[in-house]
Design a protein around this motif. Structure first.
Motif, PDB file in Angstrom:
ATOM      1  N   MET A  94      84.897   2.465  36.233  1.00  0.00           N
ATOM      2  CA  MET A  94      84.057   1.310  35.924  1.00  0.00           C
ATOM      3  C   MET A  94      84.755   0.011  36.308  1.00  0.00           C
ATOM      4  N   ARG A  95      86.043  -0.069  36.013  1.00  0.00           N
ATOM      5  CA  ARG A  95      86.794  -1.299  36.335  1.00  0.00           C
ATOM      6  C   ARG A  95      86.912  -1.519  37.832  1.00  0.00           C
ATOM      7  N   ALA A  96      86.819  -0.453  38.614  1.00  0.00           N
ATOM      8  CA  ALA A  96      87.026  -0.558  40.056  1.00  0.00           C
ATOM      9  C   ALA A  96      85.776  -0.972  40.827  1.00  0.00           C
ATOM     10  N   LEU A  97      84.616  -1.053  40.166  1.00  0.00           N
ATOM     11  CA  LEU A  97      83.381  -1.381  40.869  1.00  0.00           C
ATOM     12  C   LEU A  97      83.284  -2.877  41.155  1.00  0.00           C
ATOM     13  N   ASP A  98      83.112  -3.214  42.421  1.00  0.00           N
ATOM     14  CA  ASP A  98      82.796  -4.600  42.764  1.00  0.00           C
ATOM     15  C   ASP A  98      81.277  -4.720  42.891  1.00  0.00           C
ATOM     16  N   ALA A  99      80.787  -5.894  43.282  1.00  0.00           N
ATOM     17  CA  ALA A  99      79.341  -6.125  43.331  1.00  0.00           C
ATOM     18  C   ALA A  99      78.660  -5.185  44.315  1.00  0.00           C
ATOM     19  N   GLU A 100      79.286  -4.949  45.456  1.00  0.00           N
ATOM     20  CA  GLU A 100      78.691  -4.061  46.456  1.00  0.00           C
ATOM     21  C   GLU A 100      78.565  -2.644  45.919  1.00  0.00           C
ATOM     22  N   ALA A 101      79.617  -2.171  45.266  1.00  0.00           N
ATOM     23  CA  ALA A 101      79.587  -0.819  44.705  1.00  0.00           C
ATOM     24  C   ALA A 101      78.584  -0.720  43.564  1.00  0.00           C
ATOM     25  N   MET A 102      78.506  -1.748  42.715  1.00  0.00           N
ATOM     26  CA  MET A 102      77.563  -1.720  41.608  1.00  0.00           C
ATOM     27  C   MET A 102      76.127  -1.678  42.126  1.00  0.00           C
ATOM     28  N   LEU A 103      75.822  -2.470  43.144  1.00  0.00           N
ATOM     29  CA  LEU A 103      74.469  -2.462  43.715  1.00  0.00           C
ATOM     30  C   LEU A 103      74.133  -1.088  44.292  1.00  0.00           C
ATOM     31  N   SER A 130      82.703 -11.097  34.310  1.00  0.00           N
ATOM     32  CA  SER A 130      83.154 -11.983  35.377  1.00  0.00           C
ATOM     33  C   SER A 130      82.248 -13.198  35.429  1.00  0.00           C
ATOM     34  N   ASP A 131      82.831 -14.335  35.766  1.00  0.00           N
ATOM     35  CA  ASP A 131      82.026 -15.546  35.942  1.00  0.00           C
ATOM     36  C   ASP A 131      81.468 -15.660  37.350  1.00  0.00           C
ATOM     37  N   THR A 132      81.885 -14.753  38.241  1.00  0.00           N
ATOM     38  CA  THR A 132      81.433 -14.827  39.638  1.00  0.00           C
ATOM     39  C   THR A 132      80.513 -13.682  40.034  1.00  0.00           C
ATOM     40  N   VAL A 133      80.625 -12.529  39.350  1.00  0.00           N
ATOM     41  CA  VAL A 133      79.805 -11.367  39.681  1.00  0.00           C
ATOM     42  C   VAL A 133      79.005 -10.959  38.458  1.00  0.00           C
ATOM     43  N   SER A 134      77.703 -10.789  38.631  1.00  0.00           N
ATOM     44  CA  SER A 134      76.849 -10.351  37.533  1.00  0.00           C
ATOM     45  C   SER A 134      76.383  -8.928  37.809  1.00  0.00           C
ATOM     46  N   PRO A 135      76.944  -7.936  37.116  1.00  0.00           N
ATOM     47  CA  PRO A 135      76.473  -6.558  37.312  1.00  0.00           C
ATOM     48  C   PRO A 135      75.006  -6.400  36.930  1.00  0.00           C
ATOM     49  N   GLU A 136      74.540  -7.200  35.972  1.00  0.00           N
ATOM     50  CA  GLU A 136      73.133  -7.122  35.586  1.00  0.00           C
ATOM     51  C   GLU A 136      72.222  -7.553  36.731  1.00  0.00           C
ATOM     52  N   ASP A 137      72.645  -8.587  37.474  1.00  0.00           N
ATOM     53  CA  ASP A 137      71.853  -8.986  38.638  1.00  0.00           C
ATOM     54  C   ASP A 137      71.778  -7.853  39.661  1.00  0.00           C
ATOM     55  N   CYS A 138      72.875  -7.109  39.815  1.00  0.00           N
ATOM     56  CA  CYS A 138      72.879  -5.965  40.727  1.00  0.00           C
ATOM     57  C   CYS A 138      71.869  -4.917  40.269  1.00  0.00           C
ATOM     58  N   ALA A 437      76.739   5.118  49.538  1.00  0.00           N
ATOM     59  CA  ALA A 437      77.193   5.359  48.170  1.00  0.00           C
ATOM     60  C   ALA A 437      78.418   6.257  48.155  1.00  0.00           C
ATOM     61  N   GLU A 438      78.449   7.261  49.016  1.00  0.00           N
ATOM     62  CA  GLU A 438      79.610   8.147  49.075  1.00  0.00           C
ATOM     63  C   GLU A 438      80.868   7.377  49.473  1.00  0.00           C
ATOM     64  N   THR A 439      80.723   6.507  50.466  1.00  0.00           N
ATOM     65  CA  THR A 439      81.869   5.703  50.915  1.00  0.00           C
ATOM     66  C   THR A 439      82.367   4.787  49.791  1.00  0.00           C
ATOM     67  N   LEU A 440      81.441   4.127  49.114  1.00  0.00           N
ATOM     68  CA  LEU A 440      81.830   3.200  48.059  1.00  0.00           C
ATOM     69  C   LEU A 440      82.378   3.932  46.833  1.00  0.00           C
ATOM     70  N   ALA A 441      81.866   5.122  46.568  1.00  0.00           N
ATOM     71  CA  ALA A 441      82.417   5.909  45.461  1.00  0.00           C
ATOM     72  C   ALA A 441      83.845   6.323  45.761  1.00  0.00           C
TER      73      ALA A 441
END
Length: 462
Positions: A94-103, A130-138, A437-441
């Protein structure tokens, strides 16, 4: 006006009368249902695009009342652990997910739900703050793009949790208000927001009361894990410093009511069941996940006997490795019967209602979806009955609950729009999504330094 006539199928309405039309029709006008019933109830000449549903069931889209798509990259990891140990092992991913991975994770999860016939879902999202990435927006962006009807149930952690996920009550309020302004009621009302504590010991009584007040101010539901195991109540007593059980704590702080969904509910006293019933609180049941973690057979019978609204869920794809609500229906019946020692305690018809109109009621959506009735939103699926494991289907409801699978769903419609036709998505390039998704996982697991054991990828797959 756009009209679609779905004809020649078996129409399972899930309306209060339980009507099933053997040679039925469903007329869709724009985003709503204009007619549901026998063919003879419509004029012979009708200006509409016709869809032949011969050999198929036409029924309401299923309502998946609780999942964690944010954890989908942890699928098949830590499959032989208890609930809280499993969560500890999932957290690095979970900690390793950036915005691209979360989307990508959220989009993959929405697609998996659609392909299993779940046209409505609740995504209980928790992620590093984070103040810069919103997982909810993703998450909302994925729901908007795929066309699914979705609620993002934003989780709150303020104490006794991974510091990367923790926020203050003021931060929660600020972020919830911003998300409410951006997303709640958007996409023609298809997207909604709710929130609540992820775990009952990650905040205190004052924070529970503040969450209740914020929900009331914004008109949002509270969605939270409740008494998922006996360990929950032991931890609550230890952290709150007094002998109080989970539902009792929620009742003391005003966090029960018709706008509350209590998820898991595996270790409740008779008094707690009575409190849920008295306050009109809904429960969300994910029986196969309880078995997965070894927490025992969920005691469904007390909720049914108390008249509590019960919705069904798959839980997250990292929890039970799938999003098949047909599986949840079958497990709900099997575990309820085993726990009660009574094969009559939960029948197929009630299980179907829990996966459709009763689940919609638990989410406050039964006026819009969950049954095929004139005036409701056109959220529906078709299921192919012409398969070895569904022939014969003398009792249609029993066949759907005990024999059908999510992969039997052929078509899915939300708000009058086809999102899947004959197993092919209409809005998403599925092969491209799976590869990405496989690549990002893979990247996320590398960042998390998670051991993968026997791991196979899509690389080189035709």
């Amino acid at each position: 006006m756009t009209r679609t006539l779905i004809e020649n199928g078996v129409v399972l309405t899930m309306n209060p009368a339980g009507d099933i039309h053997e040679d039925g029709c469903v007329l869709v006008e724009d985003s709503r249902l204009a007619y549901v019933g026998p063919r003879g109830g419509l004029p012979r000449e009708l200006d509409a695009r016709r869809e032949d549903a011969a050999g198929r069931v036409v029924m309401p889209g299923l309502v998946n009342c609780h999942t964690h798509l944010c954890m989908i990259f942890g699928r098949t990891l830590a499959t032989n652990t208890d609930l809280l140990s499993w969560l500890d092992l999932q957290m690095p991913v979970m900690r390793a997910l950036d915005a691209e991975a979360m989307l990508a994770a959220q989009t993959l999860g929405c697609v998996e739900n659609l392909k299993n016939g779940n046209t409505t879902l609740v995504e209980n999202l928790f992620a590093p703050r984070s103040d810069t990435v919103s997982p909810e927006d993703c998450a909302f962006a994925a729901m908007e793009r795929t066309g699914i009807r979705g609620t993002v149930a934003r989780a709150f952690e303020a104490l006794r949790f991974d510091p990367a996920f923790v926020e203050t009550p003021a931060q929660q309020a600020e972020r919830v208000r911003a998300l409410h302004a951006r997303w709640h009621g958007s996409a023609g009302g298809r997207l909604r927001l709710s929130f609540g504590p992820l775990l009952p010991w990650t905040l205190d009584e004052s924070m529970l009361r503040a969450s209740r007040a914020l929900a009331g101010e914004l008109g949002l539901c509270l969605h939270m894990h409740v008494a998922e195991s006996a360990e929950f109540n032991r931890i609550i007593e230890r952290h709150y410093g007094r002998p109080v059980r989970n539902v009792e704590l929620l009742h003391e702080t005003g966090c029960l009511g018709p706008d509350v969904q209590a998820v898991g509910v595996s270790d409740l006293s008779p008094r707690e069941v009575a409190l849920l019933a008295e306050t009109g609180t809904s429960v969300i049941l994910d029986p196969q996940t309880r078995l997965f973690w070894g927490t025992g057979f969920p005691p469904l019978a007390p909720f049914l006997d108390a008249g509590i609204t019960c919705g069904l869920a798959t839980n997250g794809p990292a929890a039970n490795c799938g999003q098949d609500l047909f599986e949840s229906m079958k497990y709900a019946c099997a575990t309820a019967k085993t726990a009660a020692g009574d094969p009559r305690v939960l029948d197929a018809r009630r299980a179907l209602r829990m996966a459709t109109v009763e689940g919609a009621r638990a989410l406050g959506l039964d006026g819009q979806v969950g049954s095929l009735e004139t005036g409701k939103q056109a959220d529906l699926i078709t299921i192919d009955l012409r398969q070895p494991h569904l022939v014969p289907a003398f009792d249609l409801e029993a066949a759907l609950v005990f024999s059908a699978r999510g992969s039997d769903v052929r078509d899915a419609m939300v708000d009058g729009q086809w999102l899947m036709r004959d197993r092919c998505l209409t809005r998403i390039d599925e092969p491209a999504l799976l590869a990405r998704a496989e690549t990002l996982a893979e990247r996320s697991l590398e960042r998390a330094h998670v051991r993968r054991g026997h791991h196979r990828t899509l690389k080189g797959t035709p």
